[in-house]
Design a protein around this motif. Structure first.
Motif, PDB file in Angstrom:
ATOM      1  N   THR A 151      10.375 -31.843  12.317  1.00  0.00           N
ATOM      2  CA  THR A 151      11.697 -32.148  11.270  1.00  0.00           C
ATOM      3  C   THR A 151      11.158 -32.135   9.995  1.00  0.00           C
ATOM      4  OG1 THR A 151      13.277 -33.937  11.038  1.00  0.00           O
ATOM      5  CG2 THR A 151      11.165 -34.602  11.975  1.00  0.00           C
ATOM      6  N   LEU A 152      11.910 -31.806   9.073  1.00  0.00           N
ATOM      7  CA  LEU A 152      11.511 -31.600   7.550  1.00  0.00           C
ATOM      8  C   LEU A 152      12.486 -32.590   6.561  1.00  0.00           C
ATOM      9  CD1 LEU A 152      11.289 -28.824   8.875  1.00  0.00           C
ATOM     10  CD2 LEU A 152       9.875 -28.362   6.914  1.00  0.00           C
ATOM     11  N   HIS A 153      11.847 -33.372   5.912  1.00  0.00           N
ATOM     12  CA  HIS A 153      12.731 -34.148   5.121  1.00  0.00           C
ATOM     13  C   HIS A 153      11.849 -34.606   3.857  1.00  0.00           C
ATOM     14  CE1 HIS A 153      15.604 -36.989   3.605  1.00  0.00           C
ATOM     15  NE2 HIS A 153      14.799 -38.056   4.027  1.00  0.00           N
ATOM     16  N   PRO A 154      12.509 -34.107   2.521  1.00  0.00           N
ATOM     17  CA  PRO A 154      11.645 -34.277   1.434  1.00  0.00           C
ATOM     18  C   PRO A 154      11.310 -35.634   0.626  1.00  0.00           C
ATOM     19  CG  PRO A 154      13.599 -33.510   0.572  1.00  0.00           C
ATOM     20  CD  PRO A 154      13.685 -33.494   2.322  1.00  0.00           C
ATOM     21  N   ASN A 155      11.627 -36.540   1.258  1.00  0.00           N
ATOM     22  CA  ASN A 155      11.647 -37.884   0.988  1.00  0.00           C
ATOM     23  C   ASN A 155      10.478 -38.688   1.912  1.00  0.00           C
ATOM     24  OD1 ASN A 155      11.877 -40.387  -0.388  1.00  0.00           O
ATOM     25  ND2 ASN A 155      13.789 -40.801   0.756  1.00  0.00           N
ATOM     26  N   PRO A 194       4.592 -35.513   0.961  1.00  0.00           N
ATOM     27  CA  PRO A 194       3.271 -34.728   0.612  1.00  0.00           C
ATOM     28  C   PRO A 194       3.424 -33.323   0.696  1.00  0.00           C
ATOM     29  CG  PRO A 194       3.036 -36.800   1.845  1.00  0.00           C
ATOM     30  CD  PRO A 194       4.351 -36.433   1.953  1.00  0.00           C
ATOM     31  N   PHE A 195       4.201 -32.736   1.642  1.00  0.00           N
ATOM     32  CA  PHE A 195       4.173 -31.297   1.914  1.00  0.00           C
ATOM     33  C   PHE A 195       4.921 -30.546   1.009  1.00  0.00           C
ATOM     34  CE2 PHE A 195       3.032 -33.548   5.816  1.00  0.00           C
ATOM     35  CZ  PHE A 195       2.015 -32.445   6.465  1.00  0.00           C
ATOM     36  N   PHE A 196       5.849 -31.310   0.139  1.00  0.00           N
ATOM     37  CA  PHE A 196       6.628 -30.462  -0.812  1.00  0.00           C
ATOM     38  C   PHE A 196       6.142 -30.590  -2.166  1.00  0.00           C
ATOM     39  CE2 PHE A 196       8.894 -31.979   2.828  1.00  0.00           C
ATOM     40  CZ  PHE A 196       9.578 -30.806   3.336  1.00  0.00           C
ATOM     41  N   THR A 197       6.546 -29.774  -3.043  1.00  0.00           N
ATOM     42  CA  THR A 197       6.097 -29.739  -4.371  1.00  0.00           C
ATOM     43  C   THR A 197       7.133 -30.358  -5.279  1.00  0.00           C
ATOM     44  OG1 THR A 197       4.795 -27.698  -4.566  1.00  0.00           O
ATOM     45  CG2 THR A 197       5.688 -28.289  -6.593  1.00  0.00           C
ATOM     46  N   ASN A 198       6.964 -31.347  -5.898  1.00  0.00           N
ATOM     47  CA  ASN A 198       7.957 -32.200  -6.317  1.00  0.00           C
ATOM     48  C   ASN A 198       8.491 -31.549  -7.634  1.00  0.00           C
ATOM     49  OD1 ASN A 198       9.740 -34.007  -7.535  1.00  0.00           O
ATOM     50  ND2 ASN A 198       8.187 -35.777  -7.815  1.00  0.00           N
ATOM     51  N   ASP A 199       9.622 -30.906  -7.558  1.00  0.00           N
ATOM     52  CA  ASP A 199      10.233 -30.146  -8.920  1.00  0.00           C
ATOM     53  C   ASP A 199      11.113 -30.997  -9.806  1.00  0.00           C
ATOM     54  OD1 ASP A 199      12.300 -30.204  -6.838  1.00  0.00           O
ATOM     55  OD2 ASP A 199      12.432 -27.976  -6.687  1.00  0.00           O
ATOM     56  N   ALA A 246       3.352 -18.422  16.989  1.00  0.00           N
ATOM     57  CA  ALA A 246       2.652 -18.874  18.187  1.00  0.00           C
ATOM     58  C   ALA A 246       3.435 -18.189  19.507  1.00  0.00           C
ATOM     59  CB  ALA A 246       2.740 -20.488  18.169  1.00  0.00           C
ATOM     60  N   GLY A 247       4.565 -17.456  19.371  1.00  0.00           N
ATOM     61  CA  GLY A 247       5.010 -16.752  20.452  1.00  0.00           C
ATOM     62  C   GLY A 247       6.019 -17.988  21.184  1.00  0.00           C
ATOM     63  N   LYS A 248       6.197 -19.191  20.814  1.00  0.00           N
ATOM     64  CA  LYS A 248       7.165 -19.958  21.503  1.00  0.00           C
ATOM     65  C   LYS A 248       8.516 -20.057  20.554  1.00  0.00           C
ATOM     66  CE  LYS A 248       4.654 -23.571  21.895  1.00  0.00           C
ATOM     67  NZ  LYS A 248       4.250 -24.914  22.560  1.00  0.00           N
ATOM     68  N   PRO A 249       9.602 -20.517  21.369  1.00  0.00           N
ATOM     69  CA  PRO A 249      10.613 -20.810  20.559  1.00  0.00           C
ATOM     70  C   PRO A 249      10.635 -22.142  19.808  1.00  0.00           C
ATOM     71  CG  PRO A 249      11.070 -21.346  22.814  1.00  0.00           C
ATOM     72  CD  PRO A 249       9.968 -20.745  22.779  1.00  0.00           C
ATOM     73  N   PHE A 250      11.326 -22.484  18.959  1.00  0.00           N
ATOM     74  CA  PHE A 250      11.231 -23.747  18.262  1.00  0.00           C
ATOM     75  C   PHE A 250      12.566 -24.386  17.694  1.00  0.00           C
ATOM     76  CE2 PHE A 250      11.829 -20.269  14.943  1.00  0.00           C
ATOM     77  CZ  PHE A 250      12.866 -20.517  14.197  1.00  0.00           C
ATOM     78  N   TYR A 251      12.455 -25.637  17.590  1.00  0.00           N
ATOM     79  CA  TYR A 251      13.592 -26.458  17.195  1.00  0.00           C
ATOM     80  C   TYR A 251      13.248 -26.884  15.946  1.00  0.00           C
ATOM     81  CZ  TYR A 251      16.655 -30.543  16.578  1.00  0.00           C
ATOM     82  OH  TYR A 251      17.424 -31.602  16.166  1.00  0.00           O
ATOM     83  N   ALA A 252      13.879 -26.815  14.718  1.00  0.00           N
ATOM     84  CA  ALA A 252      13.535 -27.353  13.319  1.00  0.00           C
ATOM     85  C   ALA A 252      14.708 -28.249  12.840  1.00  0.00           C
ATOM     86  CB  ALA A 252      13.178 -26.287  12.649  1.00  0.00           C
ATOM     87  N   GLN A 253      14.702 -29.361  12.262  1.00  0.00           N
ATOM     88  CA  GLN A 253      15.654 -30.103  11.922  1.00  0.00           C
ATOM     89  C   GLN A 253      15.269 -30.161  10.356  1.00  0.00           C
ATOM     90  OE1 GLN A 253      17.401 -34.276  13.127  1.00  0.00           O
ATOM     91  NE2 GLN A 253      15.410 -34.628  11.862  1.00  0.00           N
ATOM     92  N   PHE A 254      16.347 -29.747   9.502  1.00  0.00           N
ATOM     93  CA  PHE A 254      16.105 -30.283   8.221  1.00  0.00           C
ATOM     94  C   PHE A 254      17.164 -31.242   7.556  1.00  0.00           C
ATOM     95  CE2 PHE A 254      14.852 -25.814   8.762  1.00  0.00           C
ATOM     96  CZ  PHE A 254      13.782 -25.514   7.616  1.00  0.00           C
ATOM     97  N   VAL A 255      16.608 -32.314   6.921  1.00  0.00           N
ATOM     98  CA  VAL A 255      17.429 -33.195   6.424  1.00  0.00           C
ATOM     99  C   VAL A 255      17.470 -32.940   4.697  1.00  0.00           C
ATOM    100  CG1 VAL A 255      18.034 -35.654   6.131  1.00  0.00           C
ATOM    101  CG2 VAL A 255      16.740 -34.744   8.124  1.00  0.00           C
ATOM    102  N   GLU A 289      13.291 -26.089  -2.349  1.00  0.00           N
ATOM    103  CA  GLU A 289      11.808 -26.379  -2.110  1.00  0.00           C
ATOM    104  C   GLU A 289      11.781 -26.837  -0.400  1.00  0.00           C
ATOM    105  OE1 GLU A 289       7.636 -27.253  -2.066  1.00  0.00           O
ATOM    106  OE2 GLU A 289       9.027 -25.965  -3.263  1.00  0.00           O
ATOM    107  N   LEU A 290      12.861 -27.673  -0.048  1.00  0.00           N
ATOM    108  CA  LEU A 290      12.792 -27.874   1.273  1.00  0.00           C
ATOM    109  C   LEU A 290      12.796 -26.663   2.167  1.00  0.00           C
ATOM    110  CD1 LEU A 290      13.297 -30.031   3.611  1.00  0.00           C
ATOM    111  CD2 LEU A 290      15.833 -29.687   3.262  1.00  0.00           C
ATOM    112  N   TYR A 291      13.655 -25.822   1.843  1.00  0.00           N
ATOM    113  CA  TYR A 291      13.861 -24.665   2.783  1.00  0.00           C
ATOM    114  C   TYR A 291      12.539 -23.601   2.651  1.00  0.00           C
ATOM    115  CZ  TYR A 291      18.396 -26.361   3.399  1.00  0.00           C
ATOM    116  OH  TYR A 291      19.558 -27.093   3.469  1.00  0.00           O
ATOM    117  N   ARG A 292      11.870 -23.664   1.457  1.00  0.00           N
ATOM    118  CA  ARG A 292      10.722 -22.614   1.051  1.00  0.00           C
ATOM    119  C   ARG A 292       9.504 -23.326   2.036  1.00  0.00           C
ATOM    120  NH1 ARG A 292       5.954 -23.005  -0.828  1.00  0.00           N
ATOM    121  NH2 ARG A 292       6.114 -24.966  -1.608  1.00  0.00           N
TER     122      ARG A 292
END
Length: 638
Positions: free
Chosen positions: A351-355, A378-383, A409-418, A394-397
Motif C-alpha cells: 500500500t502506498l500513501h504519501p502522508n 519518506p519514500f516520496f520526494t516532497n514536491d 519477481a514473477g508473482k502477481p501483486f496487489y497494490a493499494q494507492f491512497v 509523485e505517488l504514482y511515479r
C-alpha cells in the motif's frame, strides 16, 4: 472596582453558569437552528450540575481555579464541536478528543472551516477585559484600602443548597438520557438531551457495551447473518457474497491477474462525465467508463476515521462502528481482509500513501490488514503540492517503480494507492490549474474542487500509461473509488451548484455518491445500476478474481454488485444511524422510522409514503449491529 468585576469576585458561580448556558444555546442555534424552553431548562441544569459540584469544594482558591477551567473547557469544547459539525454534519463525542493530534496535518482544512460566528464563543472575554480595565482605573483613583473595604465577602452557595441542586440536576439528566435511549438518530438524541448529557450517554453506552456479553457469539454470526437476510429481505439470501452465490456471473474471469485499487481523495461521482465551459473534468475516468464496470449508484459509508475508514472497508467488507476510527480502535484485531486472501494465493501486497504512516494509526492498520509492505512519506520526494506534501504524480511515479520490482519477481501483486492531491481545501499550485472556469465558479470552493479533481484525473492517466508501458495493463484489474465527499455543505448550496454546473445536485444523494469503476481487462464495459457502498467493493473484486472462502474465516457484510439482485447499504456518522440507500430511495430516520424522511434516488424528490421500506430500516439496523458484533469479537492479532 466596577460592578461587573465585583460581581465576578463575589459570585463566579452565577457568572460562569450563565456564560456556559449562553454558549450551549449558541451551539444549539448553530447545529439545531434554534432552542426552546425545554432545551433551555436541560442545558441550565447541565451547567448547574457541574457548577454545584464545584461549589461543594470548601477551598475558595480551588473553586476559583476550577471555575476558570470549567469555563475554558466548555468554551473550547463547544467551539470545536461547532466547527466539527460544520465539516462532518454530526455531533462530536468525547472520542474525537483522541483525534486532536491529527489537527496539525489538516490545519489548512480546519482553518477554512472557521467563520466569524465562532468569535461569539469568546465574546465574554471582551466583557472581562472591559471590567478589568475599569477596575484598574478605579484602583488608581481611589485609596487602595478604601476600595477593598467596599468589596463584600466572597459568595458561596450553601452546602445544603448545592447538594440539593446536584441531586435534582443529576436525576433530571438521567431521566432525560433514558427517555431518549430508543432514538437511534444521533442528531435527534443530542438535540433532545443537550450536548453535555449526550456525551454522558455516549460514554455510558460505551462502558455498558464493554461489560455486556455480545448478543451473538462469533461462531454464530454467519448463521445469524443468513437468517437475518432470509427473514427480513428474502431477495438477499443468495447474494451476500461470492462464497454463497451459485454459479455467479464473472466468477474467476480475472483469476490470477494483478490488482490495483486507487482510493481517490474527496472524489464525488457527479464529476464523472461532467463538462464545464466545454472542458471535461475527468477525461481519463470518462474514457475508462466506456470499457469498465461502472457503478454510478455507490455511496460513502465512512465513520469517524474518514479516509482511513474507507481503506478499512474496501479491504474488509466490515462496517465502521462510527464510535471510533477503525484504524485506532480495531487495528489490534486479526482482521479478515483482501490482502490476506490474496497473500494466501501467492500475491505480493503493498500500500502506498504519501502522508506520514502514523496519521490515523496506519502504521498499525496496514499490518492488521495483512499488507506485506507499506510506502509512506519518506519514500516520496516532497514536491510541496499541498499541505500534505507529495503530489499524485509523485505517488504514482514511486508506485510504478515498486510495481515493476514486484512484477519482476514473477508473482502477481496487489497494490493499494491512497491519493491526496484533491484533499480539502482543494488549493493546488497555479501551474496545475488547467481548467478555464466561468467567473462565477473560478476562485470559489467549487472552482477549486473542479481544478483539484481535474489534476487528480490527469495524474491517474500517468499511472495507466505507466502500466501500459510496463506491459502490465492487460494483466491488471484497476479499481477506482472515492473515499468520501469533497464539497462542503456550508459553502455549496445545492441549488447554486445545480445552476452553475447544469446538474441536479442533492445535498445528501449527490454529495455522498462516490464513483466506483472496475476495469477488468477480460471484460467489456457495463453500466451497473445496483446501489452499493464501500463494503461491497471486496466481494465484487473477489468474484472477478475467483476468490472463495469459508464463513469460519471470512464474514463479509457487503455484496457482489455484479450478482446481487437487490441491495440495501447503511450509513451512519455523516447521516443518523438507521439511514440507508436501497435501489430506489435514500431514507433518513427521525426519532424512529415513522417520522423519517425519504428521497427518490432518481428524481431527488421527497417521497411522502415510504411505509413499504420499513423492513429495510429494521434490516439495516440489525445488519450494522451484527457487523459491530463481528469486528468487536475478532481475536487479537499476534
Amino acid at each position: 472596582m466596577s460592578e461587573l468585576a465585583r460581581l465576578i469576585r463575589k459570585s463566579p458561580f452565577f457568572i460562569v453558569t450563565l456564560l456556559v448556558l449562553a454558549k450551549a444555546e449558541l451551539f444549539r442555534f448553530t447545529v439545531f437552528s434554534g432552542t426552546s424552553p425545554r432545551s433551555l431548562i436541560i442545558d441550565l441544569l447541565s451547567a448547574l450540575l457541574i457548577s454545584c459540584i464545584i461549589e461543594l469544594i470548601p477551598h475558595r482558591r480551588v473553586r476559583q481555579v476550577l471555575y476558570g477551567v470549567y469555563w475554558l473547557i466548555a468554551t473550547l469544547t463547544l467551539l470545536g464541536a461547532t466547527v466539527y459539525f460544520r465539516y462532518f454534519g454530526s455531533v462530536a463525542t468525547y472520542t474525537t478528543l483522541f483525534e486532536l493530534n491529527q489537527l496539525p496535518a489538516v490545519k489548512s482544512s480546519v482553518k477554512s472551516l472557521i467563520t466569524p460566528l465562532e468569535a461569539l464563543y469568546f465574546a465574554d472575554l471582551v466583557l472581562f477585559a472591559i471590567g478589568w480595565g475599569i477596575h484598574l482605573w478605579k484602583k488608581r483613583r481611589d485609596q487602595w484600602m478604601l476600595a477593598y473595604e467596599q468589596v463584600p465577602a466572597p459568595f458561596k452557595l450553601p452546602y445544603s443548597v448545592a447538594t440539593v441542586l446536584v441531586s435534582i440536576a443529576l436525576i433530571f439528566s438521567v431521566f432525560t438520557v433514558r427517555a431518549s435511549a430508543d432514538t437511534t438518530n444521533e442528531l435527534k438524541r443530542a438535540e433532545l438531551v443537550g450536548f453535555t448529557n449526550y456525551q454522558a450517554s455516549v460514554l455510558w453506552n460505551a462502558f455498558s457495551a464493554k461489560r455486556e456479553k455480545p448478543d451473538v457469539a462469533l461462531k454464530d454470526i454467519p448463521a445469524t447473518k443468513e437468517k437475518l437476510e432470509e427473514q427480513v429481505v428474502p431477495a438477499f439470501a443468495s447474494s451476500s457474497s461470492t462464497s454463497t452465490v451459485e454459479n455467479p456471473a464473472y466468477f474467476g474471469s480475472e483469476k490470477g491477474k494483478n490488482l490495483i485499487m486507487v482510493q481517490l481523495e474527496a472524489t464525488q461521482n457527479f464529476v464523472i462525465g461532467l463538462s464545464v465551459a466545454g472542458q471535461e473534468i475527468t477525461p481519463v475516468m470518462n474514457g475508462l467508463v466506456s470499457d469498465s464496470f461502472y457503478f454510478p449508484q455507490v455511496f460513502q459509508q465512512i465513520g469517524q476515521g474518514n479516509t482511513s475508514d474507507a481503506e478499512f472497508m474496501s479491504n474488509t467488507s466490515i462496517y465502521p462502528t462510527a464510535a471510533v476510527a477503525m484504524s485506532k480502535g480495531y487495528s489490534d484485531k486479526d482482521l479478515p481482509s483482501l490482502p490476506k486472501l490474496l497473500g494466501a494465493q501467492g500475491y505480493t501486497t503493498m500500500t502506498l500513501h504519501p502522508n506520514d504512516v502514523t496519521f490515523w494509526d496506519r502504521d498499525k492498520l496496514y499490518p492488521a490488514l495483512g499488507f506485506s509492505t507499506y510506502y509512506d512519506k519518506p519514500f516520496f520526494t516532497n514536491d510541496h503540492f499541498n499541505s500534505f506534501g507529495a503530489s499524485d504524480e509523485e505517488l504514482y511515479r514511486v508506485g510504478l517503480e515498486k510495481i515493476k520490482e514486484a512484477s519482476a519477481a514473477g508473482k502477481p501483486f496487489y497494490a493499494q494507492f491512497v491519493s491526496l492531491s484533491s484533499h480539502h481545501p482543494f488549493e493546488i499550485p497555479e501551474d496545475k490549474q488547467e481548467l478555464t472556469l466561468p467567473e462565477d465558479i473560478a476562485g470559489t470552493q467549487l472552482g477549486n474542487y473542479l481544478q483539484a479533481v481535474h489534476y487528480t484525473d490527469k495524474a491517474l492517466g500517468k499511472l495507466i500509461q505507466g502500466l501500459k508501458d510496463q506491459g502490465l495493463w492487460d494483466n491488471t484489474i484497476l479499481v477506482l473509488y472515492g473515499d468520501h465527499f469533497g464539497l462542503q455543505a456550508k459553502d455549496n448550496d445545492p441549488a447554486d451548484v445545480s445552476k452553475k454546473l447544469g446538474i441536479d445536485y442533492h445535498s445528501q444523494i449527490t454529495r455522498f455518491s462516490i464513483p466506483l469503476i472496475i476495469h477488468a481487462p477480460g471484460q467489456e464495459g457495463k453500466r451497473v445500476e445496483r446501489t452499493g457502498g464501500q463494503v461491497d467493493i471486496l466481494p465484487t473484486v473477489a468474484n472477478l478474481l475467483g476468490l472463495s472462502w469459508s464463513e469460519d474465516e471470512f464474514v463479509p457484510f457487503g455484496r457482489d454488485l455484479l450478482n446481487a439482485e437487490r441491495n440495501v447499504v447503511g450509513m451512519r456518522y455523516y447521516l443518523p444511524t438507521g439511514s440507508f440507500y436501497n435501489d430506489e430511495i435514500l431514507f433518513i430516520p427521525g426519532t424512529g422510522f415513522e417520522d423519517g424522511t425519504a428521497y427518490s434516488l432518481k428524481t431527488h424528490e421527497k417521497i411522502e409514503d415510504f411505509s413499504k421500506y420499513k423492513g429495510d430500516y429494521e434490516y439495516i439496523l440489525e445488519w450494522m449491529k451484527l457487523s459491530d458484533e463481528y469486528v468487536k469479537q475478532l481475536p487479537k492479532h499476534k
